[in-house]
Design an enzyme around this catalytic site. Structure first.
Site, PDB file in Angstrom:
ATOM      1  N   CYS A   2     132.901  54.346  60.985  1.00  0.00           N
ATOM      2  CA  CYS A   2     132.701  54.561  62.420  1.00  0.00           C
ATOM      3  C   CYS A   2     131.311  54.060  62.814  1.00  0.00           C
ATOM      4  O   CYS A   2     130.379  54.129  62.034  1.00  0.00           O
ATOM      5  CB  CYS A   2     132.818  56.022  62.842  1.00  0.00           C
ATOM      6  SG  CYS A   2     134.381  56.779  62.483  1.00  0.00           S
ATOM      7  N   ARG A  27     132.325  48.819  60.474  1.00  0.00           N
ATOM      8  CA  ARG A  27     132.278  50.217  60.045  1.00  0.00           C
ATOM      9  C   ARG A  27     133.512  51.007  60.462  1.00  0.00           C
ATOM     10  O   ARG A  27     133.615  52.206  60.198  1.00  0.00           O
ATOM     11  CB  ARG A  27     131.042  50.890  60.636  1.00  0.00           C
ATOM     12  CG  ARG A  27     129.793  50.414  59.939  1.00  0.00           C
ATOM     13  CD  ARG A  27     128.618  51.244  60.341  1.00  0.00           C
ATOM     14  NE  ARG A  27     127.564  51.054  59.383  1.00  0.00           N
ATOM     15  CZ  ARG A  27     127.107  52.000  58.590  1.00  0.00           C
ATOM     16  NH1 ARG A  27     127.628  53.201  58.624  1.00  0.00           N
ATOM     17  NH2 ARG A  27     126.134  51.768  57.764  1.00  0.00           N
ATOM     18  N   TRP A  74     136.996  54.781  62.739  1.00  0.00           N
ATOM     19  CA  TRP A  74     137.840  54.710  61.545  1.00  0.00           C
ATOM     20  C   TRP A  74     138.451  56.100  61.422  1.00  0.00           C
ATOM     21  O   TRP A  74     137.741  57.074  61.154  1.00  0.00           O
ATOM     22  CB  TRP A  74     136.987  54.369  60.318  1.00  0.00           C
ATOM     23  CG  TRP A  74     137.779  54.156  59.076  1.00  0.00           C
ATOM     24  CD1 TRP A  74     138.334  52.986  58.664  1.00  0.00           C
ATOM     25  CD2 TRP A  74     138.087  55.129  58.074  1.00  0.00           C
ATOM     26  NE1 TRP A  74     138.982  53.176  57.468  1.00  0.00           N
ATOM     27  CE2 TRP A  74     138.848  54.485  57.082  1.00  0.00           C
ATOM     28  CE3 TRP A  74     137.808  56.493  57.914  1.00  0.00           C
ATOM     29  CZ2 TRP A  74     139.325  55.136  55.951  1.00  0.00           C
ATOM     30  CZ3 TRP A  74     138.276  57.148  56.797  1.00  0.00           C
ATOM     31  CH2 TRP A  74     139.040  56.467  55.833  1.00  0.00           C
ATOM     32  N   ASN A 100     130.201  60.552  64.318  1.00  0.00           N
ATOM     33  CA  ASN A 100     130.609  60.109  62.981  1.00  0.00           C
ATOM     34  C   ASN A 100     130.509  61.313  62.055  1.00  0.00           C
ATOM     35  O   ASN A 100     129.585  62.096  62.181  1.00  0.00           O
ATOM     36  CB  ASN A 100     129.659  59.032  62.437  1.00  0.00           C
ATOM     37  CG  ASN A 100     129.786  57.723  63.173  1.00  0.00           C
ATOM     38  OD1 ASN A 100     130.690  57.553  63.971  1.00  0.00           O
ATOM     39  ND2 ASN A 100     128.880  56.813  62.892  1.00  0.00           N
ATOM     40  N   GLY A 101     131.425  61.401  61.097  1.00  0.00           N
ATOM     41  CA  GLY A 101     131.379  62.534  60.171  1.00  0.00           C
ATOM     42  C   GLY A 101     132.619  63.381  60.334  1.00  0.00           C
ATOM     43  O   GLY A 101     133.576  62.974  61.006  1.00  0.00           O
ATOM     44  N   GLU A 481     136.403  44.835  38.759  1.00  0.00           N
ATOM     45  CA  GLU A 481     135.905  44.454  40.077  1.00  0.00           C
ATOM     46  C   GLU A 481     136.759  43.339  40.689  1.00  0.00           C
ATOM     47  O   GLU A 481     137.085  43.370  41.875  1.00  0.00           O
ATOM     48  CB  GLU A 481     134.428  44.033  39.957  1.00  0.00           C
ATOM     49  CG  GLU A 481     133.813  43.439  41.213  1.00  0.00           C
ATOM     50  CD  GLU A 481     133.878  44.332  42.443  1.00  0.00           C
ATOM     51  OE1 GLU A 481     134.187  45.535  42.327  1.00  0.00           O
ATOM     52  OE2 GLU A 481     133.651  43.807  43.556  1.00  0.00           O
ATOM     53  N   LYS A 485     138.787  43.487  44.202  1.00  0.00           N
ATOM     54  CA  LYS A 485     138.583  42.519  45.289  1.00  0.00           C
ATOM     55  C   LYS A 485     139.918  41.952  45.758  1.00  0.00           C
ATOM     56  O   LYS A 485     140.185  41.845  46.944  1.00  0.00           O
ATOM     57  CB  LYS A 485     137.664  41.424  44.765  1.00  0.00           C
ATOM     58  CG  LYS A 485     136.696  40.862  45.706  1.00  0.00           C
ATOM     59  CD  LYS A 485     135.385  41.591  45.869  1.00  0.00           C
ATOM     60  CE  LYS A 485     135.512  43.045  46.225  1.00  0.00           C
ATOM     61  NZ  LYS A 485     134.301  43.796  46.180  1.00  0.00           N
ATOM     62  N   GLU A 488     141.931  44.639  47.719  1.00  0.00           N
ATOM     63  CA  GLU A 488     141.356  45.009  49.010  1.00  0.00           C
ATOM     64  C   GLU A 488     141.686  44.014  50.105  1.00  0.00           C
ATOM     65  O   GLU A 488     141.959  44.410  51.236  1.00  0.00           O
ATOM     66  CB  GLU A 488     139.827  45.079  48.909  1.00  0.00           C
ATOM     67  CG  GLU A 488     139.307  46.267  48.174  1.00  0.00           C
ATOM     68  CD  GLU A 488     137.788  46.256  48.176  1.00  0.00           C
ATOM     69  OE1 GLU A 488     137.206  47.183  48.737  1.00  0.00           O
ATOM     70  OE2 GLU A 488     137.191  45.323  47.613  1.00  0.00           O
ATOM     71  N   HIS A 504     148.747  48.462  23.796  1.00  0.00           N
ATOM     72  CA  HIS A 504     148.992  49.903  23.851  1.00  0.00           C
ATOM     73  C   HIS A 504     149.776  50.298  25.097  1.00  0.00           C
ATOM     74  O   HIS A 504     149.816  51.479  25.439  1.00  0.00           O
ATOM     75  CB  HIS A 504     147.660  50.659  23.750  1.00  0.00           C
ATOM     76  CG  HIS A 504     146.914  50.351  22.496  1.00  0.00           C
ATOM     77  ND1 HIS A 504     147.351  50.752  21.259  1.00  0.00           N
ATOM     78  CD2 HIS A 504     145.799  49.621  22.271  1.00  0.00           C
ATOM     79  CE1 HIS A 504     146.520  50.313  20.326  1.00  0.00           C
ATOM     80  NE2 HIS A 504     145.566  49.614  20.917  1.00  0.00           N
ATOM     81  N   LYS A 599     133.501  49.791  56.131  1.00  0.00           N
ATOM     82  CA  LYS A 599     132.286  49.766  55.319  1.00  0.00           C
ATOM     83  C   LYS A 599     131.587  51.113  55.416  1.00  0.00           C
ATOM     84  O   LYS A 599     131.628  51.770  56.440  1.00  0.00           O
ATOM     85  CB  LYS A 599     131.367  48.668  55.854  1.00  0.00           C
ATOM     86  CG  LYS A 599     130.286  48.282  54.876  1.00  0.00           C
ATOM     87  CD  LYS A 599     130.333  46.822  54.603  1.00  0.00           C
ATOM     88  CE  LYS A 599     129.357  46.382  53.564  1.00  0.00           C
ATOM     89  NZ  LYS A 599     130.018  45.738  52.444  1.00  0.00           N
TER      90      LYS A 599
HETATM   91  C1  F6R Z   1     134.552  47.270  47.875  1.00  0.00           C
HETATM   92  C2  F6R Z   1     133.429  48.038  48.388  1.00  0.00           C
HETATM   93  C3  F6R Z   1     133.476  49.503  48.164  1.00  0.00           C
HETATM   94  C4  F6R Z   1     132.065  50.095  48.126  1.00  0.00           C
HETATM   95  C5  F6R Z   1     132.136  51.620  48.004  1.00  0.00           C
HETATM   96  C6  F6R Z   1     130.766  52.214  47.865  1.00  0.00           C
HETATM   97  O1  F6R Z   1     134.439  45.907  48.107  1.00  0.00           O
HETATM   98  O2  F6R Z   1     132.531  47.513  48.994  1.00  0.00           O
HETATM   99  O3  F6R Z   1     134.196  49.827  47.025  1.00  0.00           O
HETATM  100  O4  F6R Z   1     131.366  49.568  47.029  1.00  0.00           O
HETATM  101  O5  F6R Z   1     132.771  52.138  49.126  1.00  0.00           O
HETATM  102  O6  F6R Z   1     129.923  51.794  48.900  1.00  0.00           O
HETATM  103  P1  F6R Z   1     128.371  51.745  48.716  1.00  0.00           P
HETATM  104  O7  F6R Z   1     128.070  50.697  47.719  1.00  0.00           O
HETATM  105  O8  F6R Z   1     127.820  51.439  50.070  1.00  0.00           O
HETATM  106  O9  F6R Z   1     127.953  53.092  48.221  1.00  0.00           O
END
Ligand code: F6R
Length: 604
Positions: A2, A27, A74, A100-101, A481, A485, A488, A504, A599
């Site tokens: 948000c 966000r 969000w 937010n929150g 990772e 990616k 996502e 296994h 984000k």
């Molecule tokens: C994936 C991604 C998330 C963040 C996670 C933690 O591409 O960016 O998995 O890494 O939400 O966020 P931060 O790093 O801001 O604590």
């Protein structure tokens, strides 16, 4: 998660707020809204489900005023809809709140307010706060907000506008970021500097439990108990242009390309050739303390957790200190044994992730020493930790992390080298690794040049319903990772396994329709990795290898430049970012704003 933006000054507020919302859209992007104090008194609002552009299309021509607040959402409480979009208004339409929150006791408060005759228009927790403020009998807006916040449990970053007090915006923070931007006879507020930097770089970041009153030519900060606080403005380092797309089609593409300069930046000024080590100014850990560390525990979420796993490997290899990584979201709930000889490292690119912050707070409460590995200077985690290493990746706008991940891993290599050279890592190894680190930016550039070929591969694999990612020891977190990616942004299901675990169980999945992406560095485990490729080939599974030379058993190999073997994970993930990107592009996905994600996860 948000975004909040607010303005008070002399300029026409709606275009300013819309521009701010666009910058904060990463966000949260399921609905958005604006409230402004109209020139003839009263509040005017406009809200829309969907993206900020949908809101913009709804803003009427005569939506003028010089004070306003806005939000991009969000969803947590209540589905995305016009009604659930913020700002929320009280019954008389005099109070507008963006939040937010999460308000934990919203259900209970809602029941009480409903029993008192309040009619709710949304399913959100935020509307509860709006009605509390609207019903407060206090004389000032500050007191109304303070009294209402005292009744709620949970986290908030809030901005409040009141028709009877049009000369001010009152804001408050508890667990969700609030940053004030100081202009010339104008003030801004936002949940993220991204919305401020085009207007001002002078900012004040509120602490938890802090509030502020913003007027056009002045502001003051105080605690939720009413005690005045001193606000020292700081200058945002990041340039406004670094938030622009810079000629790329997406932020993700721009941010992948920026890895060359970002890695150069995280190294800059830190290498000490004289002692074949690195200096990390903010660590606050002297040599004696560093030698006394018996374990290292790294905590983070998602991509940052994966960076932490690679970091743990580096620390164990270079400093010979037992180290491991764990999702912060799990750690905080399992009543962990906190050991005084363990050094804890909290990793977070945003520095605001609630689960990481809560883990840090729990550790601090138990007397542990916690370092931060953070990208955003002055963020909550940076401020809560005892010291740390900034990863200097610059702002990352795409929801999925690329350059922050790479820079975090490089920052871990620096930390590992530093701890290693205080302990038993030889001068020769120190020199070797420093030379390897210095080569990284050029090697990353070489990998990025392979984009056209990687794009073709991505198009070939894009119709897969599922993909397997494998790696061994250093390669396993790279596989984790890379698979995250892909999931996502392309929404293709992906599994990541240690190559050693194939037999296994997961080998059962291998068939012609299940491509495997294998991390195959030229290290001491090369033969073992090749054996895994044989096993997959024998089951007719297509293989794409990321390796230092062509792999016979693979259908395709992406060849990456050879680094020092400890540093291999830094480079081997980069072609797989491009692979995920082009797969998602081939499938027509919204790369910068993947479904269901946002984000900075500032809620639990
Ligand atoms: C994936 C991604 C998330 C963040 C996670 C933690 O591409 O960016 O998995 O890494 O939400 O966020 P931060 O790093 O801001 O604590």
């Amino acid at each position: 998660m948000c975004g909040i933006v607010g303005y008070i000054g002399k300029r026409d507020v709606a275009p300013l707020l819309l521009e701010g919302l666009q910058r904060l859209e990463y966000r949260g992007y399921d609905s958005a809204g604006i409230a402004i104090a109209g020139k003839s008194g009263g509040l005017k609002t406009v809200k829309a489900k969907g993206r900020v552009r949908e809101l913009e299309a709804r803003v009427p021509k005569r939506f003028t005023g010089t004070t306003g607040i806005a939000h991009t959402r969000w969803a947590t409480h209540g589905a995305p809809s016009d009604d659930n979009a913020h700002p929320h208004l009280d019954a008389e339409g005099k109070v507008a709140v963006v939040h937010n929150g999460i308000i934990d006791n919203a259900t209970e408060l809602r029941a009480k307010l409903t029993a008192d005759g309040v009619e709710f228009r949304s399913e959100t927790d935020t509307e509860v706060l709006t009605h509390l403020i609207g019903r407060s009998q206090a004389d000032t807006l500050e007191e109304k907000v303070r009294q209402s916040l005292a009744l709620i449990e949970g986290t908030y970053g809030v901005a409040v506008l009141h028709a009877d007090f049009p000369d001010r915006i009152v804001v408050a923070r508890n667990g969700s970021p609030v940053v004030l931007g100081i202009g010339e006879k104008e003030m801004f507020v936002a949940s993220d500097v991204a919305a401020l930097v085009t207007h001002t770089r002078q900012v004040v970041t509120l602490d938890d439990g802090e509030m502020a009153t913003l007027k056009a030519d002045d502001f003051r900060t105080y605690t939720t108990d009413g005690a005045r606080t001193t606000a020292s403005p700081t200058t945002v380092e990041w340039e406004a242009e670094s938030y622009d797309m810079g000629g790329h089609d997406t932020y993700m593409h721009k941010e992948m390309a920026e890895q060359v300069e970002a890695v150069d930046r995280v190294l800059r000024g830190r290498i000490d050739d004289r002692f074949s080590t690195v200096h990390l100014g903010g660590l606050n850990l002297d040599a004696r303390e560093a030698r006394a560390v018996r374990r290292v525990k790294i905590l983070g979420c998602g991509t940052s957790y994966h960076a932490g796993l690679i970091g743990a490997g580096l620390i164990e290899e270079l400093a010979r200190i037992p180290a491991d990584g764990e999702p912060a979201s799990e750690f905080r709930y399992r009543n962990p044994v906190v050991d005084p000889d363990t050094l804890y490292v909290a990793v977070s690119q945003s520095g605001e992730t609630y689960d990481v912050l809560a883990a840090v707070q729990e550790l601090k409460r138990k007397g542990a020493r916690v370092l931060g590995m953070v990208n955003v200077v002055g963020s909550a985690i940076a401020r809560e930790t005892d010291g740390g290493v900034y990863v200097h990746a610059g702002p990352e706008v795409c929801v999925v992390s690329t350059k922050c991940f790479t820079n975090t891993v490089v920052a871990f290599a620096l930390l590992a080298l530093h701890l290693g050279r205080i302990r038993d890592l030889s001068v020769a190894d120190g020199k070797r690794l420093i030379a390897g680190l210095r080569k990284l930016p050029g090697q990353i550039a070489e990998i990025l040049e392979q984009e056209p070929e990687i794009k073709k591969l991505a198009e070939e694999y894009a119709d897969a319903r599922s993909m397997m990612f494998i790696g061994r020891v250093r390669g396993y977190p790279v596989a984790l990772e890379a698979s995250l990616k892909l999931k996502e942004i392309s929404y293709i299901h992906a599994e990541a396994y240690p190559a050693s675990e194939l037999k296994h169980g997961p080998l059962a999945l291998i068939e012609p329709a299940m491509p495997t992406i294998a991390i195959v560095p030229d290290d001491d485990l090369l033969e073992k990795n090749r054996a895994a490729l044989e096993e997959i080939k024998a089951r007719s599974g297509p293989i794409l290898a990321v390796a230092h030379r062509e792999q016979e058993k693979a259908d395709h190999t992406i060849v990456v430049p050879k680094s020092e073997q400890e540093l291999d994970p830094i480079l081997m993930g980069i072609p797989l970012q491009l692979l995920a990107y082009h797969t998602a592009l081939a499938l027509g996905r919204d790369i910068d704003k993947p479904r269901n994600l946002a984000k900075s996860v500032t809620v639990e």
